[in-house]
Write a protein that holds these residues in place. Sequence first.
Motif, mmCIF file in Angstrom:
data_model
loop_
_atom_site.group_PDB
_atom_site.id
_atom_site.type_symbol
_atom_site.label_atom_id
_atom_site.label_comp_id
_atom_site.label_asym_id
_atom_site.label_seq_id
_atom_site.Cartn_x
_atom_site.Cartn_y
_atom_site.Cartn_z
ATOM 1 N N GLN A 52 0.829 -1.213 0.000
ATOM 2 C CA GLN A 52 0.000 0.000 0.000
ATOM 3 C C GLN A 52 0.862 1.261 0.000
ATOM 4 O O GLN A 52 0.736 2.131 0.852
ATOM 5 N N VAL A 53 1.762 1.344 -0.973
ATOM 6 C CA VAL A 53 2.648 2.502 -1.079
ATOM 7 C C VAL A 53 2.741 2.897 -2.551
ATOM 8 O O VAL A 53 2.484 2.077 -3.451
ATOM 9 N N PRO A 54 3.105 4.153 -2.854
ATOM 10 C CA PRO A 54 3.148 4.614 -4.251
ATOM 11 C C PRO A 54 4.081 3.802 -5.142
ATOM 12 O O PRO A 54 3.827 3.660 -6.345
ATOM 13 N N GLU A 55 5.175 3.277 -4.592
ATOM 14 C CA GLU A 55 6.122 2.514 -5.406
ATOM 15 C C GLU A 55 5.454 1.290 -6.045
ATOM 16 O O GLU A 55 5.815 0.883 -7.152
ATOM 17 N N ALA A 56 4.493 0.699 -5.345
ATOM 18 C CA ALA A 56 3.793 -0.467 -5.882
ATOM 19 C C ALA A 56 2.975 -0.070 -7.106
ATOM 20 O O ALA A 56 2.926 -0.798 -8.108
ATOM 21 N N ARG A 57 2.330 1.078 -7.030
ATOM 22 C CA ARG A 57 1.556 1.566 -8.182
ATOM 23 C C ARG A 57 2.484 1.827 -9.363
ATOM 24 O O ARG A 57 2.140 1.527 -10.508
ATOM 25 N N ASP A 58 3.662 2.374 -9.105
ATOM 26 C CA ASP A 58 4.624 2.627 -10.181
ATOM 27 C C ASP A 58 5.041 1.324 -10.861
ATOM 28 O O ASP A 58 5.152 1.262 -12.095
ATOM 29 N N ILE A 59 5.300 0.303 -10.065
ATOM 30 C CA ILE A 59 5.704 -0.986 -10.621
ATOM 31 C C ILE A 59 4.585 -1.560 -11.482
ATOM 32 O O ILE A 59 4.820 -2.074 -12.581
ATOM 33 N N ASN A 60 3.358 -1.452 -11.001
ATOM 34 C CA ASN A 60 2.225 -1.954 -11.763
ATOM 35 C C ASN A 60 2.079 -1.201 -13.085
ATOM 36 O O ASN A 60 1.891 -1.795 -14.153
ATOM 37 N N ASN A 61 2.180 0.128 -13.023
ATOM 38 C CA ASN A 61 2.028 0.932 -14.239
ATOM 39 C C ASN A 61 3.176 0.719 -15.221
ATOM 40 O O ASN A 61 2.977 0.737 -16.437
ATOM 41 N N ARG A 62 4.364 0.520 -14.703
ATOM 42 C CA ARG A 62 5.515 0.259 -15.583
ATOM 43 C C ARG A 62 5.277 -1.015 -16.394
ATOM 44 O O ARG A 62 5.512 -1.058 -17.608
ATOM 45 N N THR A 63 4.813 -2.068 -15.739
ATOM 46 C CA THR A 63 4.566 -3.316 -16.450
ATOM 47 C C THR A 63 3.326 -3.207 -17.345
ATOM 48 O O THR A 63 3.239 -3.884 -18.373
ATOM 49 N N LYS A 64 2.377 -2.365 -16.977
ATOM 50 C CA LYS A 64 1.218 -2.140 -17.846
ATOM 51 C C LYS A 64 1.643 -1.508 -19.172
ATOM 52 O O LYS A 64 1.179 -1.908 -20.245
ATOM 53 N N LEU A 65 2.517 -0.522 -19.105
ATOM 54 C CA LEU A 65 2.965 0.143 -20.327
ATOM 55 C C LEU A 65 3.667 -0.821 -21.269
ATOM 56 O O LEU A 65 3.350 -0.900 -22.459
ATOM 57 N N THR A 66 4.628 -1.552 -20.755
ATOM 58 C CA THR A 66 5.363 -2.482 -21.616
ATOM 59 C C THR A 66 4.444 -3.596 -22.113
ATOM 60 O O THR A 66 4.576 -4.056 -23.248
ATOM 61 N N GLY A 67 3.529 -4.026 -21.261
ATOM 62 C CA GLY A 67 2.611 -5.084 -21.666
ATOM 63 C C GLY A 67 1.668 -4.654 -22.763
ATOM 64 O O GLY A 67 1.410 -5.402 -23.717
ATOM 65 N N PHE A 68 1.129 -3.441 -22.674
ATOM 66 C CA PHE A 68 0.186 -2.971 -23.679
ATOM 67 C C PHE A 68 0.889 -2.716 -25.013
ATOM 68 O O PHE A 68 0.360 -3.046 -26.079
ATOM 69 N N ILE A 69 2.089 -2.158 -24.944
ATOM 70 C CA ILE A 69 2.859 -1.943 -26.175
ATOM 71 C C ILE A 69 3.245 -3.286 -26.797
ATOM 72 O O ILE A 69 3.278 -3.432 -28.022
ATOM 73 N N PHE A 70 3.504 -4.271 -25.956
ATOM 74 C CA PHE A 70 3.757 -5.627 -26.453
ATOM 75 C C PHE A 70 2.553 -6.154 -27.232
ATOM 76 O O PHE A 70 2.708 -6.768 -28.297
ATOM 77 N N LEU A 71 1.344 -5.907 -26.738
ATOM 78 C CA LEU A 71 0.144 -6.343 -27.456
ATOM 79 C C LEU A 71 0.028 -5.653 -28.818
ATOM 80 O O LEU A 71 -0.410 -6.270 -29.796
ATOM 81 N N ILE A 72 0.416 -4.382 -28.871
ATOM 82 C CA ILE A 72 0.390 -3.665 -30.148
ATOM 83 C C ILE A 72 1.450 -4.222 -31.088
ATOM 84 O O ILE A 72 1.181 -4.516 -32.256
ATOM 85 N N ASP A 73 2.662 -4.385 -30.584
ATOM 86 C CA ASP A 73 3.786 -4.859 -31.398
ATOM 87 C C ASP A 73 3.600 -6.282 -31.901
ATOM 88 O O ASP A 73 3.924 -6.589 -33.052
ATOM 89 N N SER A 74 3.128 -7.160 -31.016
ATOM 90 C CA SER A 74 3.273 -8.595 -31.256
ATOM 91 C C SER A 74 1.959 -9.362 -31.283
ATOM 92 O O SER A 74 1.968 -10.596 -31.306
ATOM 93 N N TYR A 75 0.863 -8.631 -31.272
ATOM 94 C CA TYR A 75 -0.425 -9.313 -31.415
ATOM 95 C C TYR A 75 -1.350 -8.548 -32.365
ATOM 96 O O TYR A 75 -1.515 -8.923 -33.520
ATOM 97 N N TYR A 76 -1.904 -7.440 -31.896
ATOM 98 C CA TYR A 76 -2.875 -6.732 -32.734
ATOM 99 C C TYR A 76 -2.229 -6.047 -33.939
ATOM 100 O O TYR A 76 -2.831 -6.013 -35.021
#
Length: 338
Positions: free
Chosen positions: A240-264
């Motif tokens: 329950q600290v801001p660093e956890a949200r940053d980690i989640n958002n960092r992986t969200k960005l790379t994950g979503f761009i991965f879907l653009i690059d390598s799927y859709y």
Amino acid sequence: MQDIDLSVIIPTYNSEKYIDKTLNSLLTSFNYQLERIEVIIIDDGSEDRTVDIINEYAKQYATISVYVQNHHGVSCARNAGLKRARGKYVLFSDSDDLFEIGFLGFFKKQVSLSPDIILEDVKNLKEDIFWENLTDEQALYAMQVNLRVSKVQLDWGIGSRIYKRKFLIEQDLTFDPHIVVSEDLLFILEAISKARSLLISPRKFYLLQESHTLFRYNKLNLRSELEFRRKMSQLVSQYQVPEARDINNRTKLTGFIFLIDSYYGPLYSNRKISLNQASSDLRTITDKYFYDTAFSESKFDNYLSRKAPIYRKLLKHRLYKPVLLLNRMIDFLFKIQR
């Protein structure tokens, strides 16, 4: 039976072009002091000469064991190797990577502290850091080091992480076979979240080769990313600290761009689906899995690929069609076949 200090687990799959170089590099790294080392090679259904090559090494070096299975993917191969491992510590390696000479000496000093996890190859660090009774703040910092969103950064590559085998067994940590990309990242982040002690080291050991840098289309990429997203959200929810949200958002960005690059992106470029359908699917996924919380996070722009900040800014305004069109143009200009 003699105690084993380190088990090195190497999955192979059609690796005939580089497995020689990898095994020679590994043996040289240990200065051929192999009495308390075991190398477990799990061949995952190779159709080339890989099995013949690794069997020749097994005949020459008793420390090398070879096991052959049907093709089930790298996660299943690593899990099979882990079941067979006897070492106090476990190192996973890819079959086309290299190692620095003289690793064994400083490894023995590091494990004298008995850490659950060792992170090698950490940049911008002057000396080893050892933490016992790991706090949430230290665990999240170690995750940021793995994600390369801090000044101190871990080099990419699965071999830069070494685990106490007893810790992996106690915590029932294995690789998820449903995740085909970033399965090793999820593994280390889950391990850190459960670790009691951790050593972070600037020692150079593992040399990642460039072949890992391009992700291609796979029909399993969508399912893989969404399963990764579910598990990551579950993992960070305990902090329950801001660093956890940053980690989640960092992986969200790379994950979503991965879907653009390598799927859709490839599906659209190869006319398997329309631009409207790809855009609509991306919008639905954004809403269902809350990817949009990451689209306003400019703090990660310097840590991503050169095109990623442009994609992020377009996604912030929900401009999915322009992102897909731009992605197709970039792949065309750089002659990237996905």
